[in-house]
Design a protein around this motif. Structure first.
Motif, PDB file in Angstrom:
ATOM      1  N   VAL A   5       0.861  -1.301   0.163  1.00 10.78           N
ATOM      2  CA  VAL A   5       0.010   0.196  -0.221  1.00 10.78           C
ATOM      3  C   VAL A   5       1.145   0.929   0.587  1.00 10.78           C
ATOM      4  CG1 VAL A   5      -1.405   1.089   1.185  1.00 10.78           C
ATOM      5  CG2 VAL A   5      -1.772  -1.143   1.285  1.00 10.78           C
ATOM      6  N   GLU A   6       0.631   1.663  -1.197  1.00 10.73           N
ATOM      7  CA  GLU A   6       1.845   3.289  -1.244  1.00 10.73           C
ATOM      8  C   GLU A   6       0.734   4.247  -0.726  1.00 10.73           C
ATOM      9  OE1 GLU A   6       2.704   0.939  -5.127  1.00 10.73           O
ATOM     10  OE2 GLU A   6       0.774   1.574  -4.296  1.00 10.73           O
ATOM     11  N   SER A   7       1.341   5.592  -0.026  1.00 12.05           N
ATOM     12  CA  SER A   7       1.242   6.903   0.362  1.00 12.05           C
ATOM     13  C   SER A   7       2.178   8.422  -0.188  1.00 12.05           C
ATOM     14  CB  SER A   7       0.162   6.582   2.086  1.00 12.05           C
ATOM     15  OG  SER A   7       1.453   6.729   2.382  1.00 12.05           O
ATOM     16  N   GLY A   8       1.641   9.014   0.086  1.00 13.70           N
ATOM     17  CA  GLY A   8       2.509   9.999  -0.297  1.00 13.70           C
ATOM     18  C   GLY A   8       2.156  11.167  -1.197  1.00 13.70           C
ATOM     19  N   LEU A  20       7.780   9.576  -0.403  1.00 13.54           N
ATOM     20  CA  LEU A  20       6.876   8.066  -0.618  1.00 13.54           C
ATOM     21  C   LEU A  20       6.572   7.011   0.225  1.00 13.54           C
ATOM     22  CD1 LEU A  20       6.526   7.640  -4.906  1.00 13.54           C
ATOM     23  CD2 LEU A  20       5.148   9.268  -3.506  1.00 13.54           C
ATOM     24  N   SER A  21       6.233   6.205   0.447  1.00 16.34           N
ATOM     25  CA  SER A  21       6.113   4.885   2.004  1.00 16.34           C
ATOM     26  C   SER A  21       5.007   3.875   1.049  1.00 16.34           C
ATOM     27  CB  SER A  21       5.160   6.208   3.144  1.00 16.34           C
ATOM     28  OG  SER A  21       5.909   6.385   3.445  1.00 16.34           O
ATOM     29  N   CYS A  22       5.481   2.885   0.964  1.00 15.52           N
ATOM     30  CA  CYS A  22       4.620   1.536   0.149  1.00 15.52           C
ATOM     31  C   CYS A  22       5.078   0.857   2.031  1.00 15.52           C
ATOM     32  CB  CYS A  22       5.908   0.681  -0.517  1.00 15.52           C
ATOM     33  SG  CYS A  22       5.007  -0.475  -0.793  1.00 15.52           S
ATOM     34  N   THR A 114       0.561   5.322  -6.534  1.00 16.96           N
ATOM     35  CA  THR A 114       0.335   7.196  -5.264  1.00 16.96           C
ATOM     36  C   THR A 114       1.185   8.044  -6.132  1.00 16.96           C
ATOM     37  OG1 THR A 114       0.604   8.438  -3.530  1.00 16.96           O
ATOM     38  CG2 THR A 114       2.676   6.805  -4.282  1.00 16.96           C
TER      39      THR A 114
END
Length: 120
Positions: A5-8, A20-22, A114
């Motif tokens: 799950v990516e975010s940022g 970015l985070s995963c 993302t």
């Protein structure tokens, strides 16, 4: 459940930064080479960066970058948190893309992506 799950992602001005985070779950994250790949509008997938796992026999923990991002992006991993990161500095309009994290090992696992948009 095996997932990434990516975010940022978001909208940033040229010259700005994003991280970015995963977050990984359902598989042995520390055993996998992790990768960031991006897809710009109307274009194919472009490899961005790799980080090897620390048990890799040839390049333990080593990082690799596409020439287009070298010196601006930094990939890292925290195996205690099952998390992959991509620090992106000095962003350019041509960095606009959907960014995906990928786990390469016994399985080939992809996140949902993302969106990163670099625009003034």
């Amino acid at each position: 459940q095996v997932q990434l799950v990516e975010s940022g992602g978001g909208l940033v001005q040229p010259g700005g930064s994003l991280r970015l985070s995963c977050v990984a779950s359902g598989f042995p994250f520390s055993s996998y080479t992790m990768r960031w790949v991006r897809q710009a509008p109307g274009k194919g997938l472009e490899w961005v960066s790799d980080i090897k796992n620390y048990d890799d026999q040839t390049w333990p923990g080593s990082t690799f970058y596409a020439d287009s991002v070298k010196g601006r992006f930094t990939i890292s991993r925290d195996d205690t948190k099952n998390t992959l990161y991509l620090q992106m500095n000095s962003l350019k309009a041509e960095d606009t893309a959907v960014y995906y994290c990928n786990a390469a090992g016994d399985k080939d696992i992809w996140g949902q992506g993302t969106q990163v948009t670099v625009s003034s």
